[in-house]
Design an enzyme around this catalytic site. Structure first.
Site, short mmCIF file in Angstrom:
data_model
loop_
_atom_site.label_atom_id
_atom_site.label_comp_id
_atom_site.label_asym_id
_atom_site.label_seq_id
_atom_site.Cartn_x
_atom_site.Cartn_y
_atom_site.Cartn_z
N TYR A 1 0.77 -1.27 -0.03
CA TYR A 1 -0.03 0.00 0.09
C TYR A 1 0.72 1.35 -0.17
O TYR A 1 0.37 2.32 -0.70
CB TYR A 1 -0.82 -0.02 1.24
N LYS B 1 1.01 4.04 -2.99
CA LYS B 1 0.60 5.51 -2.54
C LYS B 1 1.94 6.33 -2.99
O LYS B 1 1.49 7.39 -3.42
CB LYS B 1 0.14 5.88 -1.34
#
Length: 238
Positions: free
Chosen positions: A150, A154
């Site tokens: 993640y 991002k």
């Protein structure tokens, strides 16, 4: 009437963004993958506010689906605003992370950004204007154990935001990112608040509506000299 395409907008932050923009005069192209019930609910609220809402059920990580749904629409109209919000997390320590947990998370965030933005961008270039807002995360700015996939996704989206902003600035297309911290959504429902709240200077989780308010500002005339920026909405977490 201006149009905003919001991806991953059936619930959580995406739904709040779609509703907020609708309440401030935008018609909405509401993208979601398969949560028809929640998407219908959000669409009904948008229409109840007096704005139009077009529901677009496609997976942003699949270029064929993106093309199938967007190509006919883009032949007629280009959205004035694109909010790349679609995303999810599959947390695990890297040593135990499965290949699909890595690939799926990067696929939705990065491939999804590429597929949808590439489809929308030519029309914005022809129109010599537009706003692109990417929803990132504090996880992409600082290390978080158990979120290598993640955080990588991002962080990649932050880099893409800054680079694309430079590429299209002369066409008056503004590209920015909003970086939420701990926000009250389904994604954070399992987080033990007693351990997390002491890390947040404001001492509370944020709300999806607080993220939506910043997105709305970036869509407004008041943000016409802001591009290539990452705006943190995180209660003071550094």
């Amino acid at each position: 009437m201006p149009i905003a395409l919001v991806t991953g907008a059936s619930r959580g932050i995406g739904a709040a963004i779609a509703l907020d923009l609708a309440q401030h005069g935008f018609d909405i192209w509401l993208n979601y993958r398969n949560n028809h019930q929640d998407a219908n609910r959000v669409a009904d609220l948008i229409r109840g506010s007096g704005q139009k809402c077009l529901e677009l059920p496609f997976d942003v990580s699949h270029p064929e689906e993106v093309s199938k749904w967007l190509t006919p629409l883009l032949a007629q109209k280009t959205p004035d605003v694109l909010v790349n919000n679609a995303g999810f997390s599959r947390d695990a320590l890297l040593v135990w992370m499965k290949q699909e947990e890595w690939s799926d998370v990067l696929g939705v965030h990065l491939h999804g950004f590429f597929n949808v933005t590439k489809a929308i961008l030519p029309g914005m270039i022809r129109a010599r204007g537009g706003r692109i807002i990417n929803i990132v995360s504090t996880s992409g700015e600082r290390g978080v154990a158990g979120q290598v996939n993640y955080s990588a996704a991002k962080a990649g989206l932050i880099g893409a935001t800054r680079s694309l902003a430079v590429e299209v600035a002369k066409r008056n297309i503004l590209v920015n990112a909003v970086s939420p911290g701990f926000i009250e959504t389904e994604m954070t429902s399992a987080i033990p608040k007693d351990k997390v709240l002491p890390l947040i200077p404001l001492g509370r989780f944020g709300t999806p509506e607080e993220i939506a308010a910043v997105v709305r500002f970036l869509c407004s005339p008041g943000a016409s000299y802001i591009t290539g920026q990452v705006i943190g909405v995180n209660g003071g977490v550094s």
